[in-house]
Enzyme design. Structure first.
Site, PDB file in Angstrom:
ATOM      1  N   HIS A  18       0.832  -1.200   0.000  1.00 19.13           N
ATOM      2  CA  HIS A  18       0.000   0.000   0.000  1.00 19.13           C
ATOM      3  C   HIS A  18       0.871   1.257   0.000  1.00 19.13           C
ATOM      4  O   HIS A  18       0.642   2.191  -0.768  1.00 19.13           O
ATOM      5  CB  HIS A  18      -0.896   0.046   1.240  1.00 19.13           C
ATOM      6  N   LYS A  42     -17.272  -6.387   6.773  1.00 19.99           N
ATOM      7  CA  LYS A  42     -16.055  -7.035   7.280  1.00 19.99           C
ATOM      8  C   LYS A  42     -15.931  -6.828   8.784  1.00 19.99           C
ATOM      9  O   LYS A  42     -16.362  -5.818   9.325  1.00 19.99           O
ATOM     10  CB  LYS A  42     -14.814  -6.431   6.601  1.00 19.99           C
ATOM     11  N   ARG A  91      -2.579  -6.524  -7.965  1.00 17.02           N
ATOM     12  CA  ARG A  91      -1.457  -7.431  -7.682  1.00 17.02           C
ATOM     13  C   ARG A  91      -1.385  -8.550  -8.695  1.00 17.02           C
ATOM     14  O   ARG A  91      -0.323  -9.011  -9.046  1.00 17.02           O
ATOM     15  CB  ARG A  91      -1.597  -8.033  -6.282  1.00 17.02           C
ATOM     16  N   SER A 129      -3.100  -7.557   2.779  1.00 20.14           N
ATOM     17  CA  SER A 129      -3.469  -7.428   4.192  1.00 20.14           C
ATOM     18  C   SER A 129      -3.911  -8.764   4.774  1.00 20.14           C
ATOM     19  O   SER A 129      -3.564  -9.098   5.910  1.00 20.14           O
ATOM     20  CB  SER A 129      -4.588  -6.401   4.357  1.00 20.14           C
TER      21      SER A 129
END
Length: 166
Positions: A18, A42, A91, A129
């Site tokens: 990040h 979440k 990614r 993460s």
């Protein structure tokens, strides 16, 4: 006119990947607003306040970067802060379909917000993460994956939840 970008995410926790995108985006924008999402779907490891503070500590005091929390639609928050670019990290190919759908929906909702996809530096590609949380949960070494402030917070959080003395 000043180019303002927004980089939104849950950042639970913020990783070196990040940070890489945040700092590299400053090569083509004048100001970056890091938008820490309150995602009701979440169960975060860290509170929004903790995540905002960890990002601030990880990045230092660069006056071009503002870190704020937000709830609701990204397009509304972008309008409120004057952002015309949304930075998104990719990614792997697996990220693309979801990110593409979100970019199209954001454009539908706010035609003035353009999405810019960035790929991480090659040595940061594997960091996410969720992987960092999993490594930390089982006592693995996260020091190269996150800022030392985040590494310490992870160790403290998982020591506290394991019942082991801190």
């Amino acid at each position: 006119a000043m180019a303002i970008a927004i980089y939104a995410g849950s950042f639970d926790p913020v990783t070196r990947g990040h940070e890489d995108l945040m700092l590299r985006s400053l090569t083509f924008v004048d100001r970056l607003v890091v938008a820490v999402a309150v995602n009701s779907a979440k169960q975060p490891l860290f509170s929004v306040t903790e995540r905002v503070e960890m990002i601030r500590e990880s990045l230092g005091n660069d006056p071009r970067i503002e870190v704020r929390d937000f709830d609701g639609l990204l397009v509304d928050f972008a309008r409120a802060v004057g952002a015309t670019l949304s930075i998104r990290g990719l990614r792997a190919v697996a990220d693309f379909e979801y990110e593409y759908q979100m970019a199209l929906m954001n454009r539908h909702l706010n035609n003035d917000l353009e999405t810019v996809f960035m790929v991480p530096s090659i040595d940061r590609t594997y960091i996410s993460s969720s992987v960092v949380r999993e490594v930390a949960r089982y006592g693995g070494n996260t020091s190269g994956l996150v800022h030392p402030v985040v590494d310490a917070a992870l160790r403290k959080r998982f020591l506290a939840s394991s019942g082991a003395p801190a």
